[in-house]
Design an enzyme around this catalytic site. Structure first.
Site, short mmCIF file in Angstrom:
data_model
loop_
_atom_site.label_atom_id
_atom_site.label_comp_id
_atom_site.label_asym_id
_atom_site.label_seq_id
_atom_site.Cartn_x
_atom_site.Cartn_y
_atom_site.Cartn_z
N GLY A 98 6.91 -29.48 54.71
CA GLY A 98 7.80 -30.63 54.87
C GLY A 98 9.12 -30.25 55.50
O GLY A 98 10.17 -30.85 55.22
N GLY A 115 11.64 -32.79 57.08
CA GLY A 115 12.23 -33.82 56.26
C GLY A 115 13.71 -33.60 56.01
O GLY A 115 14.32 -32.64 56.49
N GLN A 116 14.28 -34.48 55.21
CA GLN A 116 15.73 -34.48 54.99
C GLN A 116 16.21 -33.17 54.37
O GLN A 116 17.22 -32.61 54.79
CB GLN A 116 16.12 -35.65 54.10
CG GLN A 116 17.63 -35.82 53.96
CD GLN A 116 18.00 -37.04 53.14
OE1 GLN A 116 17.24 -37.47 52.27
NE2 GLN A 116 19.15 -37.60 53.41
N ARG A 161 2.92 -34.62 60.23
CA ARG A 161 3.04 -35.87 60.96
C ARG A 161 4.40 -36.01 61.65
O ARG A 161 4.50 -36.60 62.72
CB ARG A 161 2.82 -37.06 60.01
CG ARG A 161 1.41 -37.13 59.46
CD ARG A 161 1.13 -38.47 58.83
NE ARG A 161 -0.24 -38.55 58.33
CZ ARG A 161 -0.83 -39.67 57.95
NH1 ARG A 161 -0.17 -40.81 58.02
NH2 ARG A 161 -2.06 -39.66 57.50
N ASP A 165 -1.70 -29.67 57.13
CA ASP A 165 -1.97 -30.83 56.29
C ASP A 165 -1.97 -30.33 54.86
O ASP A 165 -2.89 -29.61 54.43
CB ASP A 165 -3.33 -31.43 56.66
CG ASP A 165 -3.73 -32.59 55.75
OD1 ASP A 165 -2.98 -32.89 54.79
OD2 ASP A 165 -4.80 -33.18 55.98
N TYR A 169 5.62 -43.19 43.32
CA TYR A 169 6.38 -41.98 43.62
C TYR A 169 6.84 -41.31 42.33
O TYR A 169 6.66 -40.10 42.13
CB TYR A 169 7.59 -42.37 44.48
CG TYR A 169 8.54 -41.25 44.80
CD1 TYR A 169 8.14 -40.16 45.57
CD2 TYR A 169 9.87 -41.30 44.37
CE1 TYR A 169 9.03 -39.13 45.88
CE2 TYR A 169 10.77 -40.30 44.68
CZ TYR A 169 10.34 -39.21 45.44
OH TYR A 169 11.23 -38.21 45.75
N LYS A 198 5.77 -37.64 40.65
CA LYS A 198 6.78 -36.63 40.33
C LYS A 198 6.71 -36.24 38.85
O LYS A 198 6.86 -35.06 38.51
CB LYS A 198 8.18 -37.14 40.70
CG LYS A 198 8.42 -37.25 42.20
CD LYS A 198 8.26 -35.89 42.89
CE LYS A 198 8.59 -35.95 44.37
NZ LYS A 198 8.43 -34.64 45.04
#
Length: 322
Positions: A16, A19-20, A44, A61, A151, A155
């Site tokens: 990831g 991402g942010q 992606r 993936d 979500y 988590k």
């Protein structure tokens, strides 16, 4: 600043990475461990050009266990920072995918951590593990966890998995419950706290913003640089000092949407903010206002450094390219 991470591991895979969190964490890890020792993985979302130029990169993936296995073996990593996730609002739209990306992939990483004798796994949780029955003010480290989103469910289950693998297998798993993270450099979208980032871009571009939560909505938020620093502090901490193997509360800022809009207006004369709450308001209303992060402060020295005034100045300067 050196965090001493090399005492914990020598080579890390970051999933990831586009991402942010990953966009800011990867460069700091490369500065700490050496660019060749930090492998940035995307799927992606394309990895930024600067990241691809700055060190080894790959495509994975994360729901494919064999692909993760091959990447860990091929790149000879001894730690994984598993950041891949589908955020709250997108998770409600794609619950099955959220389950796979957020939870199935984590179990793959934890299983491989045991099988391949990884020295550390870092995985971020979220304030989404809390729910409407959780105390909203000074939310304790250990409290009622009844999340109201897919979500949050993933988590919460992930936290239980991390704790289980730490107890059952002795795997060094570390985690933080991130609040809403604010950054001008990378913006993933699909989260309930997106308004606190969008407002800065809209103010500069158009001088107005339509906020999707009520003006009195207060959520825990944190500037990304503080989050990165706290993450590295936890990753470098002496394992004997850690008392939480589910996920640490991490607090930071707590201001209402109206207070944020007022601070934005101080920088953009004539700025107007309208409020049109949508389905994300219900999610926001189920989350805490303020977090008790005293355990993180005691165990590994966590403390936020950026206040609202500093945040606004940093965001506008960054958006302007300053």
């Amino acid at each position: 600043m050196s965090y001493g991470l090399s005492a914990r591991f020598s080579r890390i895979l970051v999933t990831g990475a586009a991402g942010q969190v990953g966009a800011d964490l990867v460069p700091v890890l490369r500065a700490e461990l050496g660019a060749e020792n930090v492998i940035a993985a995307g799927n992606r979302t394309p990895l930024p050009e600067e990241m691809r130029r700055g060190g080894p990169c790959t495509t994975i993936d994360v729901t494919d266990r064999q692909a993760l296995h091959d990447a860990i073996r091929t790149h000879r990593v001894d730690a994984v920072c598993h950041l891949s996730t589908l955020l709250s609002a997108r998770g409600e739209a794609e619950p099955d995918r959220a389950w796979d990306v957020n939870l199935v992939s984590l179990k793959h990483v934890l299983d491989l951590g045991v099988e391949l004798s990884l020295r550390q796994v870092f995985w971020p949780s979220s304030i989404a593990v809390f729910g409407p029955t959780t105390p909203r003010e000074d939310t304790p480290q250990r409290t009622i966890l009844e999340p109201g989103t897919m979500y949050g469910v993933t988590k919460l289950a992930g936290e239980a998995l991390c704790s289980y693998y730490a107890r059952r297998h002795g795997l060094d798993v570390r985690s933080i419950r991130y609040p809403g993270l604010l950054s001008y450099r990378a913006f993933s979208g699909g989260g309930t706290t997106d308004y606190a980032v969008e407002i800065f871009f809209a103010a500069r571009r158009e001088g107005r913003y339509t906020c999707f939560v009520r003006p009195d909505t207060v959520l825990p938020l944190l500037y990304i640089d503080d989050a990165i620093r706290g993450t590295l502090q936890l990753m470098a901490a002496d394992p004997a000092a850690l008392t939480v193997r589910t996920s640490y509360n991490m607090g930071g800022l707590a201001f209402s949407a109206a207070e944020l809009a007022a601070e934005v207006a101080r920088h953009v004369p004539g700025f107007e903010c309208r409020y049109e709450p949508d389905r994300r308001q219900q999610i926001a209303a189920s989350w805490p206002c303020r977090i008790d992060d005293s355990q993180a402060r005691r165990d590994w020295g966590w403390a936020p450094a950026t206040g609202l005034e500093d945040l606004a100045r940093i965001m506008f300067r960054g958006i302007a390219g300053g």
